[in-house]
Write a protein that holds these residues in place. Sequence first.
Motif, PDB file in Angstrom:
ATOM      1  N   MET A 176       0.871  -1.310   0.026  1.00  0.00           N
ATOM      2  CA  MET A 176       0.100  -0.016   0.046  1.00  0.00           C
ATOM      3  C   MET A 176       0.716   1.302   0.151  1.00  0.00           C
ATOM      4  O   MET A 176       0.687   2.357  -0.724  1.00  0.00           O
ATOM      5  CB  MET A 176      -0.984  -0.001   1.337  1.00  0.00           C
ATOM      6  N   GLY A 177       1.849   1.145   0.920  1.00  0.00           N
ATOM      7  CA  GLY A 177       2.713   2.317   0.986  1.00  0.00           C
ATOM      8  C   GLY A 177       3.470   2.617  -0.429  1.00  0.00           C
ATOM      9  O   GLY A 177       3.433   3.963  -0.690  1.00  0.00           O
ATOM     10  N   TYR A 178       3.999   1.774  -0.954  1.00  0.00           N
ATOM     11  CA  TYR A 178       4.887   1.674  -2.335  1.00  0.00           C
ATOM     12  C   TYR A 178       3.954   2.061  -3.604  1.00  0.00           C
ATOM     13  O   TYR A 178       4.233   3.128  -4.187  1.00  0.00           O
ATOM     14  CB  TYR A 178       5.755   0.494  -2.538  1.00  0.00           C
ATOM     15  N   VAL A 179       2.745   1.729  -3.246  1.00  0.00           N
ATOM     16  CA  VAL A 179       1.744   2.062  -4.506  1.00  0.00           C
ATOM     17  C   VAL A 179       1.500   3.660  -4.373  1.00  0.00           C
ATOM     18  O   VAL A 179       1.536   4.428  -5.236  1.00  0.00           O
ATOM     19  CB  VAL A 179       0.496   1.247  -4.351  1.00  0.00           C
ATOM     20  N   LEU A 180       1.189   3.963  -3.168  1.00  0.00           N
ATOM     21  CA  LEU A 180       0.768   5.580  -3.022  1.00  0.00           C
ATOM     22  C   LEU A 180       1.981   6.440  -3.303  1.00  0.00           C
ATOM     23  O   LEU A 180       1.966   7.424  -3.865  1.00  0.00           O
ATOM     24  CB  LEU A 180       0.527   5.630  -1.654  1.00  0.00           C
ATOM     25  N   PHE A 199      -8.419   5.564   6.514  1.00  0.00           N
ATOM     26  CA  PHE A 199      -9.990   5.603   7.298  1.00  0.00           C
ATOM     27  C   PHE A 199     -10.646   4.471   6.902  1.00  0.00           C
ATOM     28  O   PHE A 199     -11.280   3.726   7.481  1.00  0.00           O
ATOM     29  CB  PHE A 199     -10.617   6.841   7.321  1.00  0.00           C
ATOM     30  N   ALA A 200     -10.539   4.320   5.570  1.00  0.00           N
ATOM     31  CA  ALA A 200     -11.353   2.968   4.851  1.00  0.00           C
ATOM     32  C   ALA A 200     -10.840   1.763   5.480  1.00  0.00           C
ATOM     33  O   ALA A 200     -11.423   0.815   5.310  1.00  0.00           O
ATOM     34  CB  ALA A 200     -11.293   3.168   3.490  1.00  0.00           C
ATOM     35  N   MET A 201      -9.479   1.713   5.924  1.00  0.00           N
ATOM     36  CA  MET A 201      -8.865   0.608   6.332  1.00  0.00           C
ATOM     37  C   MET A 201      -9.088   0.478   7.668  1.00  0.00           C
ATOM     38  O   MET A 201      -9.298  -0.922   8.275  1.00  0.00           O
ATOM     39  CB  MET A 201      -7.254   0.810   5.819  1.00  0.00           C
ATOM     40  N   MET A 202      -8.787   1.587   8.597  1.00  0.00           N
ATOM     41  CA  MET A 202      -8.664   1.371  10.054  1.00  0.00           C
ATOM     42  C   MET A 202     -10.102   1.332  10.771  1.00  0.00           C
ATOM     43  O   MET A 202     -10.338   0.838  11.804  1.00  0.00           O
ATOM     44  CB  MET A 202      -7.883   2.585  10.636  1.00  0.00           C
ATOM     45  N   GLU A 205      -7.525  -8.485   7.370  1.00  0.00           N
ATOM     46  CA  GLU A 205      -8.455  -8.270   6.329  1.00  0.00           C
ATOM     47  C   GLU A 205      -8.468  -6.664   6.109  1.00  0.00           C
ATOM     48  O   GLU A 205      -8.548  -6.064   4.939  1.00  0.00           O
ATOM     49  CB  GLU A 205      -9.973  -8.581   6.994  1.00  0.00           C
ATOM     50  N   SER A 206      -8.456  -5.960   7.203  1.00  0.00           N
ATOM     51  CA  SER A 206      -8.123  -4.421   6.897  1.00  0.00           C
ATOM     52  C   SER A 206      -6.884  -4.080   6.167  1.00  0.00           C
ATOM     53  O   SER A 206      -6.683  -3.224   5.305  1.00  0.00           O
ATOM     54  CB  SER A 206      -7.838  -3.703   8.508  1.00  0.00           C
ATOM     55  N   SER A 207      -5.900  -4.725   6.446  1.00  0.00           N
ATOM     56  CA  SER A 207      -4.534  -4.721   5.575  1.00  0.00           C
ATOM     57  C   SER A 207      -4.670  -4.820   4.213  1.00  0.00           C
ATOM     58  O   SER A 207      -4.489  -4.078   3.252  1.00  0.00           O
ATOM     59  CB  SER A 207      -3.399  -5.560   6.120  1.00  0.00           C
ATOM     60  N   ALA A 208      -5.820  -6.002   3.656  1.00  0.00           N
ATOM     61  CA  ALA A 208      -6.254  -6.028   2.513  1.00  0.00           C
ATOM     62  C   ALA A 208      -6.967  -4.853   1.779  1.00  0.00           C
ATOM     63  O   ALA A 208      -6.798  -4.876   0.643  1.00  0.00           O
ATOM     64  CB  ALA A 208      -6.813  -7.555   2.306  1.00  0.00           C
ATOM     65  N   ILE A 209      -7.714  -4.400   2.663  1.00  0.00           N
ATOM     66  CA  ILE A 209      -8.719  -3.249   2.052  1.00  0.00           C
ATOM     67  C   ILE A 209      -7.880  -2.144   1.819  1.00  0.00           C
ATOM     68  O   ILE A 209      -8.046  -1.516   0.900  1.00  0.00           O
ATOM     69  CB  ILE A 209      -9.498  -3.040   3.320  1.00  0.00           C
ATOM     70  N   GLY A 210      -6.702  -1.951   2.650  1.00  0.00           N
ATOM     71  CA  GLY A 210      -5.711  -0.836   2.463  1.00  0.00           C
ATOM     72  C   GLY A 210      -4.803  -1.201   1.266  1.00  0.00           C
ATOM     73  O   GLY A 210      -5.032   0.115   0.486  1.00  0.00           O
ATOM     74  N   ALA A 211      -4.624  -2.104   0.892  1.00  0.00           N
ATOM     75  CA  ALA A 211      -3.708  -2.381  -0.400  1.00  0.00           C
ATOM     76  C   ALA A 211      -4.645  -2.512  -1.511  1.00  0.00           C
ATOM     77  O   ALA A 211      -4.286  -1.802  -2.473  1.00  0.00           O
ATOM     78  CB  ALA A 211      -3.137  -3.921  -0.311  1.00  0.00           C
ATOM     79  N   ILE A 212      -5.687  -2.857  -1.475  1.00  0.00           N
ATOM     80  CA  ILE A 212      -6.812  -2.863  -2.636  1.00  0.00           C
ATOM     81  C   ILE A 212      -7.069  -1.240  -2.934  1.00  0.00           C
ATOM     82  O   ILE A 212      -7.281  -0.756  -4.019  1.00  0.00           O
ATOM     83  CB  ILE A 212      -8.084  -3.614  -2.529  1.00  0.00           C
ATOM     84  N   ALA A 213      -7.490  -0.441  -1.911  1.00  0.00           N
ATOM     85  CA  ALA A 213      -7.750   0.848  -1.856  1.00  0.00           C
ATOM     86  C   ALA A 213      -6.889   1.793  -2.637  1.00  0.00           C
ATOM     87  O   ALA A 213      -6.865   2.490  -3.506  1.00  0.00           O
ATOM     88  CB  ALA A 213      -8.208   1.241  -0.418  1.00  0.00           C
ATOM     89  N   ALA A 214      -5.580   1.248  -2.066  1.00  0.00           N
ATOM     90  CA  ALA A 214      -4.465   2.402  -2.689  1.00  0.00           C
ATOM     91  C   ALA A 214      -4.375   1.708  -4.320  1.00  0.00           C
ATOM     92  O   ALA A 214      -4.063   2.800  -4.868  1.00  0.00           O
ATOM     93  CB  ALA A 214      -3.290   1.825  -1.981  1.00  0.00           C
TER      94      ALA A 214
END
Length: 441
Positions: A71-75, A236-239, A251-260
């Motif tokens: 997620m961080g590298y994509v952003l 916020f969508a992740m946390m 599951e939240s980490s997956a949401i963050g990666a997909i959202a990014a």
Amino acid sequence: MPYEVIAILMFSSMMLMLLTGQRVFGAIGFVAVVSAFFLWGDRGGYDLGFAAAIKLMKWYPLLTLPMFIFMGYVLSESKIADDLYKMFHVWMGGLSGGLAVGTIGLMVLISAMNGLSVAGMAIGATIALPELLRRGYDKRMVTGVIQAGSSLGILVPPSVVLVLYAMIARQPVGQLWLAGVVPGLMMAAMFVVYIVIRCRITPSLGPVLPKEEREIPMPEKLRLLGAGLLPLFIFFAMMVPFVNGWTSLVESSAIGAIAAFLAAVAKGRMTRAVFENSVRNTLGISCMFMWIILAALAFGAVFDGLGAVKAIESLFTERLGLSPWMILILMQLSFILMGTFLDDTAMLVIVAPLYVPLVGALGFDLIWYGVLYTITTQIAYMTPPFGYNLFLMRAMAPPEITLRDIYSSILPFVLVMMVALTTIMVFPEIALWLPGYVYGN
């Protein structure tokens, strides 16, 4: 041979290997397996490394590590961080020192994107530093701001280093991340207060932007605000689902990666090069941390078998007569000393087999201690003469910024961080309130 002597030999052998330039996981893992071989024979040497590997592979929360790193590298690779700085440039330019305040805000959001202090340093040095210097900001002020802001990277969730601490200390990752939220935001607020007061006393340190640059149409300002806050929406969508108990941490980490990933696609920036660089960097960082965790587990297993922690606890409390708080302060001072030549992960895996059980035996909360550890290591990074971040900043800064400038720039921010550390030590609820509230519900 007494167990205390064996423990000292293990530590001295490990430090000697590190001083010869060996990789951290190689030095720690080698000493652990060889020590097990001599202590318990062939079977002990083989089984120790195998058991550590199985324990690592069965640790389900470890799946969060590659997700958050991706997620961080994509952003960052898709230049969404650039939009953040443009937003702060427009909205904070009318305040004396406003761009420096905006840089702290940028660092907080980058920390929520990546979780690595080095990433925050790299983005701040490449995006914010040239712009601040071009706008007439004092070079010592801005180098201190970027170094201090990058220190938030391993405290504000999703902190990758706290994942490593959680594995070694056998503590819940979610509670550690929540424990870092309030102290991280408190430190950011203290940095902002210092910058505003300092620039109000000496306006030349952070001049206000020219009026013509600040007077842009409101629709354009709102567009920049929306673009700049996109990473915050992803966070916020992740946390929010995790804090409310709707999703697990993985599951939240997956949401963050997909959202990014979807955000980069929606902005038309998910090119083949961006995707490939993000995946390669994610794989490299994830594998590095897995090797370090594996070595630390093996090393810790030998210490558990020796009973070295109880022996050292007896040495401090019974023979030397030190109080638990004196022992804790000595531990923090040792981190500052080690930070002159080691990074945060190396410090943790070297002393965790000794310090973490000892902290628990002394009656301190291990979640709270995880926050103290992260702040202390960042202070160590920025403490002259050999702080890790000081030389990293020198490598990224332009030639007109000397090493003397970097040394003098960081001292006020180190003092601010020491005040924050002392406050959290005196009032543990600053770190423990949020995880207690969330998990209590």
